[in-house]
Scaffold this active site. Structure first.
Site, short mmCIF file in Angstrom:
data_model
loop_
_atom_site.label_atom_id
_atom_site.label_comp_id
_atom_site.label_asym_id
_atom_site.label_seq_id
_atom_site.Cartn_x
_atom_site.Cartn_y
_atom_site.Cartn_z
N HIS A 1 40.14 -3.20 38.52
CA HIS A 1 40.82 -4.58 39.14
C HIS A 1 39.45 -5.15 39.31
O HIS A 1 39.46 -6.52 38.94
CB HIS A 1 41.43 -4.22 40.42
CG HIS A 1 42.92 -3.77 40.30
ND1 HIS A 1 43.77 -3.82 41.21
CD2 HIS A 1 43.52 -2.99 39.27
CE1 HIS A 1 44.88 -3.27 40.74
NE2 HIS A 1 44.65 -2.83 39.70
N CYS B 1 23.74 4.02 52.44
CA CYS B 1 23.10 3.95 53.70
C CYS B 1 23.98 4.58 54.51
O CYS B 1 24.91 5.41 54.18
CB CYS B 1 22.92 2.43 54.04
SG CYS B 1 24.33 1.40 54.49
N HIS C 1 42.97 -9.48 35.83
CA HIS C 1 41.75 -9.25 36.78
C HIS C 1 40.55 -10.12 36.34
O HIS C 1 39.59 -10.40 37.22
CB HIS C 1 41.69 -7.81 36.88
CG HIS C 1 42.36 -6.97 37.07
ND1 HIS C 1 43.25 -7.03 38.50
CD2 HIS C 1 43.63 -6.11 36.55
CE1 HIS C 1 44.21 -6.24 38.54
NE2 HIS C 1 44.58 -5.86 37.40
N THR D 1 26.27 3.84 56.85
CA THR D 1 27.64 3.46 56.78
C THR D 1 28.10 2.96 55.40
O THR D 1 29.39 2.61 55.23
CB THR D 1 28.01 2.29 57.71
OG1 THR D 1 27.34 1.19 57.21
CG2 THR D 1 27.72 2.53 59.19
N ASP E 1 18.91 4.02 51.75
CA ASP E 1 17.80 4.25 52.80
C ASP E 1 17.83 5.66 53.32
O ASP E 1 18.14 6.48 52.61
CB ASP E 1 18.09 3.20 53.97
CG ASP E 1 19.35 3.88 54.55
OD1 ASP E 1 20.14 4.79 54.33
OD2 ASP E 1 19.91 3.13 55.67
#
Ligand code: RB5
Length: 145
Positions: A99, A66, A134, A68, A9
């Site tokens: 993993h 973005c 995994h 955060t 963004d």
């Protein structure tokens, strides 16, 4: 030449450009899904576009940015074929591949610096899925259709 999908963004626009140049210098091709300026926009639009492109390729990989990293990771993980990992350390990025076989790296441009973002991206792209136990765990993530 391997293609890496990129999207952000407005908050991640500058970091996206920096990472695009970094990836190209490492020999990757970059497909930029936008945004293309710092004008305010809605991160789900960009995250859905990138997630759809990564999902469409058997070995697709992408980086979403973005402010955060949280909004884009929540959005991308709505796609059943996407395993998006929000990482703030190189170790998280490496283990997200090893993993979780993560296929989308999410970064918070307002959380980490440029140098760390480059290092996290390198750790993600250089990581390899370990398989075995995994894979059994990945097979249990998606809810039944
Ligand atoms: C945009 O201001 C900001 O909300 C967005 O970049 C992101 O941090 C959302 O999770």
């Amino acid at each position: 030449m391997r293609t890496i999908h990129l999207a952000s963004d407005h908050a991640g626009f500058a970091l996206k450009g920096l990472l695009a140049r970094h990836l190209e210098s490492r020999g990757y091709a970059v497909q930029d899904h936008g945004t293309h300026s710092t004008e305010s926009c809605d991160y789900p639009v960009l995250a859905h576009a990138l997630a759809a492109a990564v999902e469409a390729e058997p070995e697709g990989l992408g980086v979403l940015i973005c402010g955060t990293g949280i909004g884009v990771s929540i959005t991308a993980n709505r796609h059943p074929g996407i395993r998006a990992a929000l990482c703030a350390t190189e170790l998280q990025a490496r283990l997200a591949r090893e993993h979780n076989n993560a296929n989308v790296l999410c970064l918070g441009a307002r959380i980490i610096g440029d140098e760390l973002a480059r290092a996290i991206t390198d750790a993600f792209l250089d990581g390899h899925f370990a398989g075995g136990r995994h894979q059994r765990r990945l097979d249990r993530i998606n809810l039944p259709a």
